[in-house]
Design an enzyme around this catalytic site. Sequence first.
Site, PDB file in Angstrom:
ATOM      1  N   TYR A 104       7.562  12.894  13.097  1.00 46.30           N
ATOM      2  CA  TYR A 104       6.455  12.223  12.412  1.00 46.30           C
ATOM      3  C   TYR A 104       5.806  13.194  11.421  1.00 46.30           C
ATOM      4  CZ  TYR A 104       1.737  10.526  11.605  1.00 46.30           C
ATOM      5  OH  TYR A 104       0.565  10.134  10.992  1.00 46.30           O
TER       6      TYR A 104
HETATM    7  O1  LIG Z   1      -4.306  13.415  13.482  1.00 49.87           O
HETATM    8  C1  LIG Z   1      -3.170  13.022  13.308  1.00 49.87           C
HETATM    9  O2  LIG Z   1      -2.548  13.464  12.377  1.00 49.87           O
HETATM   10  C2  LIG Z   1      -2.521  12.075  14.227  1.00 49.87           C
HETATM   11  O3  LIG Z   1      -3.452  11.651  15.204  1.00 49.87           O
HETATM   12  C3  LIG Z   1      -2.935  10.866  16.219  1.00 49.87           C
HETATM   13  O4  LIG Z   1      -2.047  11.648  16.997  1.00 49.87           O
HETATM   14  P1  LIG Z   1      -2.639  12.399  18.247  1.00 49.87           P
HETATM   15  O5  LIG Z   1      -3.652  13.410  17.842  1.00 49.87           O
HETATM   16  O6  LIG Z   1      -1.490  12.865  19.039  1.00 49.87           O
HETATM   17  O7  LIG Z   1      -3.470  11.242  18.989  1.00 49.87           O
HETATM   18  P2  LIG Z   1      -3.286  10.582  20.426  1.00 49.87           P
HETATM   19  O8  LIG Z   1      -1.932  10.006  20.577  1.00 49.87           O
HETATM   20  O9  LIG Z   1      -4.420   9.663  20.612  1.00 49.87           O
HETATM   21  O10 LIG Z   1      -3.417  11.812  21.415  1.00 49.87           O
HETATM   22  C4  LIG Z   1      -4.636  12.505  21.525  1.00 49.87           C
HETATM   23  C5  LIG Z   1      -4.526  13.565  22.579  1.00 49.87           C
HETATM   24  O11 LIG Z   1      -4.338  12.960  23.837  1.00 49.87           O
HETATM   25  C6  LIG Z   1      -3.212  13.494  24.482  1.00 49.87           C
HETATM   26  N1  LIG Z   1      -2.585  12.438  25.284  1.00 49.87           N
HETATM   27  C7  LIG Z   1      -2.004  11.387  24.712  1.00 49.87           C
HETATM   28  C8  LIG Z   1      -1.446  10.373  25.447  1.00 49.87           C
HETATM   29  C9  LIG Z   1      -1.465  10.463  26.829  1.00 49.87           C
HETATM   30  O12 LIG Z   1      -0.978   9.596  27.567  1.00 49.87           O
HETATM   31  N2  LIG Z   1      -2.051  11.545  27.392  1.00 49.87           N
HETATM   32  C10 LIG Z   1      -2.626  12.536  26.659  1.00 49.87           C
HETATM   33  O13 LIG Z   1      -3.159  13.506  27.224  1.00 49.87           O
HETATM   34  C11 LIG Z   1      -2.317  14.021  23.390  1.00 49.87           C
HETATM   35  O14 LIG Z   1      -1.498  15.038  23.875  1.00 49.87           O
HETATM   36  C12 LIG Z   1      -3.343  14.508  22.385  1.00 49.87           C
HETATM   37  O15 LIG Z   1      -3.721  15.790  22.703  1.00 49.87           O
HETATM   38  C13 LIG Z   1      -2.185   9.652  15.665  1.00 49.87           C
HETATM   39  O16 LIG Z   1      -1.509   8.969  16.672  1.00 49.87           O
HETATM   40  C14 LIG Z   1      -1.243  10.009  14.557  1.00 49.87           C
HETATM   41  O17 LIG Z   1      -0.746   8.848  13.982  1.00 49.87           O
HETATM   42  C15 LIG Z   1      -2.014  10.827  13.564  1.00 49.87           C
HETATM   43  O18 LIG Z   1      -1.317  11.137  12.448  1.00 49.87           O
END
Ligand SMILES: O=C(O)[C@H]1O[C@H](OP(=O)(O)OP(=O)(O)OC[C@H]2O[C@@H](n3ccc(=O)[nH]c3=O)[C@H](O)[C@@H]2O)[C@H](O)[C@@H](O)[C@@H]1O
Length: 440
Positions: free
Chosen positions: A248
Amino acid sequence: MPPLEEELFPSTPGKIKSDRLHFNSMNRTFHRCFASTSTMFLWALFLIALTASYISFQSFVTSGSRYLHHTSHNSIGDLRWEKQIRSSAQIRRQSGLTVLVTGAAGFVGSHVSVALKKRGDGVVGIDNFNDYYDPSLKKSRRSMLESQHIFIVKGDINDQRLLAKLFEIVPFTHVMHLAAQAGVRYAMENPMSYVHSNIAGLVTLLEQCKSSDPQPAIVWASSSSVYGLNEKVPFSESDQTDQPASLYAATKKAGEEITHTYNHIYGLSITGLRFFTVYGPWGRPDMAYFSFTKNILQGKPITVYRGKDRVDLARDFTYIDDIVKGCVASLDTAGKSTGSGGKKRGPAPYRIYNLGNTSPVTVPALVSILEKNLKLKAKKNVVEMPGNGDVPFTHANISLAQRELGYKPTTDLSTGLKKFVKWYLTYYGYNHGKGNSVNL
Ligand SMILES: O=C(O)[C@H]1O[C@H](OP(=O)(O)OP(=O)(O)OC[C@H]2O[C@@H](n3ccc(=O)[nH]c3=O)[C@H](O)[C@@H]2O)[C@H](O)[C@@H](O)[C@@H]1O
């Protein structure tokens, strides 16, 4: 002697000698079908006309089918469809913009569309309504936009003819490009969807923009994930972004390079926005804050990832209204594209900004805020972060956006999540998904 007529077309074939049979039958056919040269000529004309009309019918069917797909919502390419586009694109303020918003049924796209429309800009949306997450949420966002008189064309940004048609109907001054395959971890499941939307779709859109006259200015969604394994905090636009941790992130980084070439060769005005974990009402069900809320309400466990050495993961969670302000300010300050009809006439702006909140919060802290708002305890299942593309933390330096866009986030995570939970409960109710499997 029998008359000639009788010679050639005897009334009783049995009377004819066999050696004359063949000759006579040929003559008969010849005379019946092509009795004269002028009849032959008419036949030839008829055949040519038949072939020509067949060919043009075929091309009508093929070209028509590109625009005349009938959907439950609109018949693409017909007069009513064009009227809806023109009306949606109408500007209602002095020096208003005419913006094509891609991904308009998406989370950020729907919010930006409404904000632009409310201040009097012309807005036309495009969205393919794919099923990466529950399309009924996208349809609800569409209804919300329709109530604001914003029309969303159902179609894919890879459909070059559809894009050409839209630009033929409306001379867009700006494109707010938010259509993308989002999600960091899903890239391991469906890598090609990222190539389709974030690479091929982007190039198709840029090809259209570069050959449009006037060329629109483009503001588009990059991602904080381009910082990848960068350890220098906070992340600044000038930091290295050559170590993406997920496909991504790699496609978003590629987008930054691809848009640069279109800026360089064709004079397209480009602004790339690196969004930092955007959240809020009407958000994306695949994101942690959203799926945690659903599971907590259902009494189901949530998986909380933890980094190496038991360090909590952290994100610079950014509230949707702040992001919308950053998007609108980017459109307002974009500066014009300089080319026309595929030719560059001079240098055009190429800009990249972080749109974050500048105050990272750990994932366990996010869970606590949700628990407080939902008045429920989460069943936490803490596991070590799998090697799935995640990065341990993000933290935006937003001074460039502050200086050049006047960007100033005002919503902290507690306030923002309170608003999200309120929306969630209104939209889904307390019992959402309880006892049945709901596709988030
Ligand atoms: O800032 C960005 O660029 C990105 O932000 C998000 O990605 P992400 O930060 O991974 O957001 P989440 O999927 O909501 O995860 C947030 C946090 O929760 C954690 N997480 C996620 C899912 C889960 O089941 N458990 C968990 O601890 C992840 O590791 C991460 O640290 C978006 O999903 C992307 O599309 C975007 O581009």
